[in-house]
Design a protein around this motif. Structure first.
Motif, PDB file in Angstrom:
ATOM      1  N   PHE A 135       9.387 -11.411  -3.987  1.00  0.00           N
ATOM      2  CA  PHE A 135       9.656 -11.639  -2.637  1.00  0.00           C
ATOM      3  C   PHE A 135      11.085 -11.577  -2.169  1.00  0.00           C
ATOM      4  CE2 PHE A 135       6.409 -14.906  -3.453  1.00  0.00           C
ATOM      5  CZ  PHE A 135       5.387 -14.838  -2.571  1.00  0.00           C
ATOM      6  N   THR A 136      11.304 -10.744  -1.287  1.00  0.00           N
ATOM      7  CA  THR A 136      12.762  -9.898  -1.073  1.00  0.00           C
ATOM      8  C   THR A 136      12.993 -10.064   0.587  1.00  0.00           C
ATOM      9  OG1 THR A 136      12.459  -8.581  -2.889  1.00  0.00           O
ATOM     10  CG2 THR A 136      14.282  -8.142  -1.335  1.00  0.00           C
ATOM     11  N   ARG A 137      13.977 -10.826   1.020  1.00  0.00           N
ATOM     12  CA  ARG A 137      14.439 -10.872   2.346  1.00  0.00           C
ATOM     13  C   ARG A 137      15.207  -9.855   2.600  1.00  0.00           C
ATOM     14  NH1 ARG A 137      15.779 -16.558   3.134  1.00  0.00           N
ATOM     15  NH2 ARG A 137      17.453 -16.015   1.954  1.00  0.00           N
ATOM     16  N   VAL A 138      14.918  -8.917   3.433  1.00  0.00           N
ATOM     17  CA  VAL A 138      15.807  -7.824   3.568  1.00  0.00           C
ATOM     18  C   VAL A 138      17.051  -7.765   3.993  1.00  0.00           C
ATOM     19  CG1 VAL A 138      15.688  -5.431   4.736  1.00  0.00           C
ATOM     20  CG2 VAL A 138      13.463  -6.048   3.861  1.00  0.00           C
TER      21      VAL A 138
ATOM     22  N   ASP B 202      -1.879  -5.177 -14.399  1.00  0.00           N
ATOM     23  CA  ASP B 202      -3.074  -4.180 -14.786  1.00  0.00           C
ATOM     24  C   ASP B 202      -2.760  -2.807 -13.895  1.00  0.00           C
ATOM     25  OD1 ASP B 202      -4.078  -6.348 -16.379  1.00  0.00           O
ATOM     26  OD2 ASP B 202      -5.725  -6.648 -14.847  1.00  0.00           O
ATOM     27  N   ASP B 203      -1.545  -2.262 -14.105  1.00  0.00           N
ATOM     28  CA  ASP B 203      -1.410  -0.797 -13.895  1.00  0.00           C
ATOM     29  C   ASP B 203      -1.574  -0.565 -12.367  1.00  0.00           C
ATOM     30  OD1 ASP B 203      -0.393  -0.159 -16.141  1.00  0.00           O
ATOM     31  OD2 ASP B 203      -2.496   0.678 -16.914  1.00  0.00           O
ATOM     32  N   ARG B 204      -1.596  -1.821 -11.483  1.00  0.00           N
ATOM     33  CA  ARG B 204      -1.872  -1.761 -10.043  1.00  0.00           C
ATOM     34  C   ARG B 204      -0.663  -2.570  -9.315  1.00  0.00           C
ATOM     35  NH1 ARG B 204      -7.380  -4.576  -9.183  1.00  0.00           N
ATOM     36  NH2 ARG B 204      -6.943  -5.279 -11.304  1.00  0.00           N
ATOM     37  N   GLN B 205      -0.246  -2.081  -8.176  1.00  0.00           N
ATOM     38  CA  GLN B 205       0.664  -2.757  -7.403  1.00  0.00           C
ATOM     39  C   GLN B 205       0.202  -2.715  -5.972  1.00  0.00           C
ATOM     40  OE1 GLN B 205       4.763  -1.611  -8.440  1.00  0.00           O
ATOM     41  NE2 GLN B 205       5.263  -1.972  -6.238  1.00  0.00           N
ATOM     42  N   LEU B 206       0.661  -3.994  -5.266  1.00  0.00           N
ATOM     43  CA  LEU B 206       0.373  -4.052  -3.874  1.00  0.00           C
ATOM     44  C   LEU B 206       1.539  -4.678  -3.331  1.00  0.00           C
ATOM     45  CD1 LEU B 206      -2.001  -4.066  -1.697  1.00  0.00           C
ATOM     46  CD2 LEU B 206      -2.383  -6.572  -2.345  1.00  0.00           C
ATOM     47  N   SER B 207       2.041  -3.995  -2.196  1.00  0.00           N
ATOM     48  CA  SER B 207       3.294  -4.378  -1.609  1.00  0.00           C
ATOM     49  C   SER B 207       3.264  -4.249  -0.037  1.00  0.00           C
ATOM     50  CB  SER B 207       4.441  -3.211  -1.875  1.00  0.00           C
ATOM     51  OG  SER B 207       5.662  -3.889  -1.437  1.00  0.00           O
ATOM     52  N   LEU B 208       3.712  -5.381   0.445  1.00  0.00           N
ATOM     53  CA  LEU B 208       3.713  -5.514   1.991  1.00  0.00           C
ATOM     54  C   LEU B 208       5.363  -5.150   2.215  1.00  0.00           C
ATOM     55  CD1 LEU B 208       2.750  -6.501   4.825  1.00  0.00           C
ATOM     56  CD2 LEU B 208       3.809  -8.779   4.399  1.00  0.00           C
TER      57      LEU B 208
ATOM     58  N   ALA C 131       8.703  -4.503   4.614  1.00  0.00           N
ATOM     59  CA  ALA C 131       9.460  -5.342   5.436  1.00  0.00           C
ATOM     60  C   ALA C 131       9.211  -4.986   7.088  1.00  0.00           C
ATOM     61  CB  ALA C 131      11.022  -5.110   5.598  1.00  0.00           C
ATOM     62  N   GLN C 132       8.702  -3.765   6.930  1.00  0.00           N
ATOM     63  CA  GLN C 132       8.232  -3.197   8.456  1.00  0.00           C
ATOM     64  C   GLN C 132       6.677  -3.491   8.517  1.00  0.00           C
ATOM     65  OE1 GLN C 132       9.610  -1.128   6.203  1.00  0.00           O
ATOM     66  NE2 GLN C 132      11.640  -0.764   7.111  1.00  0.00           N
ATOM     67  N   LEU C 133       6.012  -4.031   7.858  1.00  0.00           N
ATOM     68  CA  LEU C 133       4.556  -4.420   8.069  1.00  0.00           C
ATOM     69  C   LEU C 133       3.533  -3.411   7.828  1.00  0.00           C
ATOM     70  CD1 LEU C 133       5.017  -7.398  10.878  1.00  0.00           C
ATOM     71  CD2 LEU C 133       4.999  -7.604   8.009  1.00  0.00           C
ATOM     72  N   SER C 134       3.820  -2.873   6.665  1.00  0.00           N
ATOM     73  CA  SER C 134       2.802  -1.840   6.025  1.00  0.00           C
ATOM     74  C   SER C 134       2.494  -2.296   4.681  1.00  0.00           C
ATOM     75  CB  SER C 134       3.326  -0.430   6.083  1.00  0.00           C
ATOM     76  OG  SER C 134       3.574   0.162   7.374  1.00  0.00           O
ATOM     77  N   VAL C 135       1.110  -1.859   4.364  1.00  0.00           N
ATOM     78  CA  VAL C 135       0.452  -2.362   3.302  1.00  0.00           C
ATOM     79  C   VAL C 135       0.700  -0.918   2.344  1.00  0.00           C
ATOM     80  CG1 VAL C 135      -1.273  -3.086   1.648  1.00  0.00           C
ATOM     81  CG2 VAL C 135      -0.965  -4.290   3.853  1.00  0.00           C
ATOM     82  N   TRP C 136       1.435  -1.214   1.180  1.00  0.00           N
ATOM     83  CA  TRP C 136       1.407  -0.049   0.128  1.00  0.00           C
ATOM     84  C   TRP C 136       0.611  -0.442  -1.029  1.00  0.00           C
ATOM     85  CZ3 TRP C 136       4.015   4.632   0.703  1.00  0.00           C
ATOM     86  CH2 TRP C 136       4.700   4.860   1.931  1.00  0.00           C
ATOM     87  N   MET C 137       0.128   0.577  -1.596  1.00  0.00           N
ATOM     88  CA  MET C 137      -0.765   0.260  -2.729  1.00  0.00           C
ATOM     89  C   MET C 137      -0.340   1.465  -3.874  1.00  0.00           C
ATOM     90  SD  MET C 137      -3.894   0.063  -0.434  1.00  0.00           S
ATOM     91  CE  MET C 137      -2.964   0.804   0.631  1.00  0.00           C
ATOM     92  N   TRP C 138      -0.393   0.900  -5.209  1.00  0.00           N
ATOM     93  CA  TRP C 138      -0.107   2.225  -6.262  1.00  0.00           C
ATOM     94  C   TRP C 138      -1.288   1.933  -7.270  1.00  0.00           C
ATOM     95  CZ3 TRP C 138       3.861   0.037  -3.737  1.00  0.00           C
ATOM     96  CH2 TRP C 138       4.732   0.634  -3.183  1.00  0.00           C
ATOM     97  N   ALA C 139      -1.711   2.763  -7.937  1.00  0.00           N
ATOM     98  CA  ALA C 139      -2.800   2.582  -9.117  1.00  0.00           C
ATOM     99  C   ALA C 139      -2.975   3.812  -9.806  1.00  0.00           C
ATOM    100  CB  ALA C 139      -3.965   2.061  -8.621  1.00  0.00           C
ATOM    101  N   ASN C 140      -3.475   3.687 -11.094  1.00  0.00           N
ATOM    102  CA  ASN C 140      -3.581   5.138 -11.917  1.00  0.00           C
ATOM    103  C   ASN C 140      -4.851   5.856 -11.515  1.00  0.00           C
ATOM    104  OD1 ASN C 140      -1.270   4.829 -13.660  1.00  0.00           O
ATOM    105  ND2 ASN C 140      -2.196   3.376 -15.026  1.00  0.00           N
TER     106      ASN C 140
ATOM    107  N   THR D 253      -2.289  -6.149   9.597  1.00  0.00           N
ATOM    108  CA  THR D 253      -1.769  -5.670   8.222  1.00  0.00           C
ATOM    109  C   THR D 253      -1.694  -6.660   7.314  1.00  0.00           C
ATOM    110  OG1 THR D 253      -0.509  -3.897   9.307  1.00  0.00           O
ATOM    111  CG2 THR D 253       0.506  -4.874   7.374  1.00  0.00           C
ATOM    112  N   LEU D 254      -1.147  -8.058   7.948  1.00  0.00           N
ATOM    113  CA  LEU D 254      -0.984  -9.075   7.062  1.00  0.00           C
ATOM    114  C   LEU D 254      -2.728  -9.649   6.404  1.00  0.00           C
ATOM    115  CD1 LEU D 254       1.746 -10.807   9.113  1.00  0.00           C
ATOM    116  CD2 LEU D 254       1.882 -10.136   6.487  1.00  0.00           C
ATOM    117  N   ALA D 255      -3.337  -9.580   7.381  1.00  0.00           N
ATOM    118  CA  ALA D 255      -4.892  -9.951   7.098  1.00  0.00           C
ATOM    119  C   ALA D 255      -5.143  -9.086   5.852  1.00  0.00           C
ATOM    120  CB  ALA D 255      -5.704  -9.781   8.337  1.00  0.00           C
ATOM    121  N   LEU D 256      -5.040  -7.705   6.141  1.00  0.00           N
ATOM    122  CA  LEU D 256      -5.238  -6.703   4.894  1.00  0.00           C
ATOM    123  C   LEU D 256      -4.729  -7.127   3.802  1.00  0.00           C
ATOM    124  CD1 LEU D 256      -5.331  -3.577   7.246  1.00  0.00           C
ATOM    125  CD2 LEU D 256      -7.144  -4.334   5.823  1.00  0.00           C
TER     126      LEU D 256
END
Length: 184
Positions: free
Chosen positions: A63-66, A106-112, A114-123, A44-47
Motif C-alpha cells: 500500500f503506497t500513499r502517493v 505466482d507470476d501474477r500481479q494486480l495493481s490499483l 493512484a488514479q484508479l485504474s486496474v493494472w494486471m501483469w502475467a506470463n 474500478t474499485l469493484a473490479l
C-alpha cells in the motif's frame, strides 16, 4: 390526476444519459502480458476487488500513499484478509484515489493505480478471461482514457478518512509501519 405505468416501464434512469461501457486492453511487453481497465471510480474499485479473487491463496501486498510516499509492505499474507482490507478501503478510495495497492504472487500481479485504474501483469493472457467474466469489453490500448494527474503529488490534498482506514487496514494485516519512499 393519476398517471399509470404499465408493467414494462423502465426503472433504470442512469443509462438514459450515458451508457457506461467498461473497457480493458491487454497487450504484450516482452514476456509479460499487461492489462489495464477503464471505468468509473466505483466500478474500478469493484473490479479490483473482484479480480483479486483470481490471485493465489497467499500474496505479497503493498500500500503506497502517493502524496507523501508512505509505503507498507507485507509478504505471504492470506488473500482473504487482503480482500477484506480492500473492501474496507473502497468507499474512501472512490472519493479521493491517491493510494497504489499492489498484490503479487505466482507470476501474477494486480495493481490499483493512484488514479484508479486496474493494472494486471502475467506470463499468460489469463487475465483476459477474468475480465470478460466481469462484463468488460476488450479495446485497443490507444482507446483507453488518459488517467494522469495534472498536479504534482505533493499538491494532493489527501483525506483524513482515507488515512484512518488505510492505517487500520495495514495494522490489521500486520504490516510494518510505513516507510517513506521518494519516487519521481
Amino acid at each position: 390526476m393519476t398517471f399509470l405505468r404499465g408493467a414494462q416501464a423502465e426503472t433504470v434512469v442512469a443509462h438514459r444519459f450515458r451508457e457506461e461501457v467498461v473497457g480493458f486492453a491487454l497487450w504484450r511487453e516482452g514476456t509479460w502480458w499487461v492489462g489495464r481497465t477503464d471505468a468509473t471510480a466505483e466500478r474500478t474499485l469493484a473490479l479490483f476487488h473482484a479480480l483479486s479473487a483470481e490471485m493465489p491463496g497467499t500474496v505479497s501486498v503493498s500500500f503506497t500513499r502517493v502524496r507523501d510516499g508512505a509505503e507498507s509492505v507485507g509478504v505471504d499474507i492470506a488473500l482473504s484478509d487482503v480482500r477484506e482490507g480492500i473492501a474496507r478501503l473502497r468507499p474512501a478510495l472512490a472519493r479521493t484515489g491517491g493510494v497504489v495497492v499492489t498484490l503479487w504472487g505466482d507470476d501474477r500481479q494486480l495493481s490499483l493505480s493512484a488514479q484508479l485504474s486496474v493494472w494486471m501483469w502475467a506470463n499468460t493472457p489469463a487475465w483476459r478471461e477474468a475480465l470478460l467474466v466481469e462484463g468488460l469489453v476488450g479495446v485497443s490500448p490507444s482507446l483507453l482514457t488518459d488517467r494522469r494527474w495534472v498536479v504534482a503529488r505533493e499538491e494532493l490534498a489527501g483525506s483524513r478518512d482515507l488515512d484512518r482506514v488505510l492505517d487500520a487496514v495495514t495494522t490489521r494485516l500486520g504490516l510494518a509501519a510505513p516507510t517513506r519512499t521518494r519516487r519521481d
